[in-house]
Design a protein around this motif. Structure first.
Motif, short mmCIF file in Angstrom:
data_model
loop_
_atom_site.label_atom_id
_atom_site.label_comp_id
_atom_site.label_asym_id
_atom_site.label_seq_id
_atom_site.Cartn_x
_atom_site.Cartn_y
_atom_site.Cartn_z
N MET A 1 0.72 -1.13 -0.02
CA MET A 1 -0.08 0.01 0.10
C MET A 1 0.97 1.30 -0.03
O MET A 1 2.07 1.12 0.50
N LYS A 2 0.54 2.44 -0.46
CA LYS A 2 1.09 3.56 -0.71
C LYS A 2 0.29 4.71 -0.74
O LYS A 2 -0.65 4.64 -1.13
N LYS A 3 0.77 5.55 0.19
CA LYS A 3 -0.16 6.73 0.88
C LYS A 3 0.82 7.96 0.85
O LYS A 3 1.87 7.81 1.25
N THR A 4 0.03 8.94 0.80
CA THR A 4 0.83 10.53 0.87
C THR A 4 0.29 11.16 1.99
O THR A 4 -0.94 11.20 2.01
N TYR A 5 1.03 11.72 2.98
CA TYR A 5 0.53 12.32 4.23
C TYR A 5 1.08 13.77 4.16
O TYR A 5 2.43 13.99 3.82
N LYS A 6 0.51 14.54 4.68
CA LYS A 6 0.74 16.13 5.01
C LYS A 6 1.72 16.00 6.37
O LYS A 6 1.35 15.20 7.24
N LEU A 7 3.06 16.78 6.49
CA LEU A 7 3.59 16.74 7.65
C LEU A 7 3.37 18.11 8.16
O LEU A 7 3.24 19.13 7.42
N GLU A 8 3.24 18.33 9.47
CA GLU A 8 2.99 19.54 10.11
C GLU A 8 4.47 19.86 11.07
O GLU A 8 4.85 18.78 11.73
N ASP A 9 4.79 20.92 11.05
CA ASP A 9 6.08 21.41 12.05
C ASP A 9 7.35 20.70 11.58
O ASP A 9 7.94 20.56 12.37
N LEU A 10 7.60 20.61 10.35
CA LEU A 10 8.85 20.05 9.88
C LEU A 10 9.57 21.09 9.68
O LEU A 10 9.39 21.86 8.42
N GLU A 11 10.65 21.58 10.47
CA GLU A 11 11.25 22.82 10.22
C GLU A 11 12.81 22.75 9.58
O GLU A 11 13.47 23.78 9.84
N ARG A 34 9.41 14.91 1.45
CA ARG A 34 9.55 16.20 0.61
C ARG A 34 9.35 17.50 1.54
O ARG A 34 8.40 17.67 1.96
N PHE A 35 10.58 18.18 1.94
CA PHE A 35 10.48 19.29 2.83
C PHE A 35 9.74 20.34 2.22
O PHE A 35 9.10 20.95 2.90
N MET A 36 10.06 20.96 1.01
CA MET A 36 9.49 22.08 0.55
C MET A 36 7.89 21.94 0.62
O MET A 36 7.14 22.77 0.55
N GLN A 37 7.36 20.68 0.22
CA GLN A 37 5.83 20.17 0.23
C GLN A 37 5.37 19.95 1.84
O GLN A 37 4.17 19.80 1.64
N GLN A 38 6.26 19.82 2.67
CA GLN A 38 5.90 19.14 3.69
C GLN A 38 4.91 18.09 3.62
O GLN A 38 3.95 17.93 4.23
N SER A 39 5.50 17.02 2.90
CA SER A 39 4.67 16.00 2.55
C SER A 39 5.73 14.90 2.67
O SER A 39 6.75 14.76 2.51
N MET A 60 10.35 9.52 13.53
CA MET A 60 10.31 10.55 13.16
C MET A 60 10.28 11.58 14.19
O MET A 60 11.27 12.62 14.11
N ARG A 61 9.78 11.30 15.39
CA ARG A 61 9.67 12.20 16.54
C ARG A 61 10.90 12.15 17.32
O ARG A 61 11.34 13.17 17.99
N ASP A 66 8.68 17.82 17.10
CA ASP A 66 7.41 18.53 16.91
C ASP A 66 6.75 17.98 15.65
O ASP A 66 5.80 18.38 15.35
N VAL A 67 7.43 17.31 14.78
CA VAL A 67 6.83 17.04 13.70
C VAL A 67 5.47 15.97 13.90
O VAL A 67 5.61 15.17 14.65
N ARG A 68 4.69 16.33 12.94
CA ARG A 68 3.49 15.55 12.96
C ARG A 68 3.04 15.03 11.78
O ARG A 68 3.04 15.74 10.83
#
Length: 71
Positions: A1-11, A34-39, A60-61, A66-68
């Motif tokens: 399975m392959k999914k794409t997720y948004k990331l929050e607070d990736l700084e 992808r840092f620039m897309q936060q995904s 990741m944490r 802080d990343v979610r």
């Protein structure tokens, strides 16, 4: 399975690279952050997907607390 997720607070682009490398060390996982897309694109076997995603979030944490992952 392959999914794409948004990331929050990736700084940090360096942290994103470290996270991607760590995730790709998990057996059966292919991740692309992808840092620039936060995904993140996360691919894993269907029967282990939820468990591996949970492990990935913990890894990741450790690198950037802080990343979610918005699921």
């Amino acid at each position: 399975m392959k999914k794409t997720y948004k990331l929050e607070d990736l700084e940090c682009a360096n942290c994103a690279a470290k996270m991607e490398n760590a995730l790709n060390q998990l057996e059966g996982v292919h991740a692309n952050i992808r840092f620039m897309q936060q995904s993140m694109t996360f691919e894993a076997p269907d029967e282990q997907f939820d468990s591996l995603l949970n492990q990935a979030q913990k890894l990741m944490r450790k690198i950037e607390p802080d990343v979610r992952v918005l699921v």
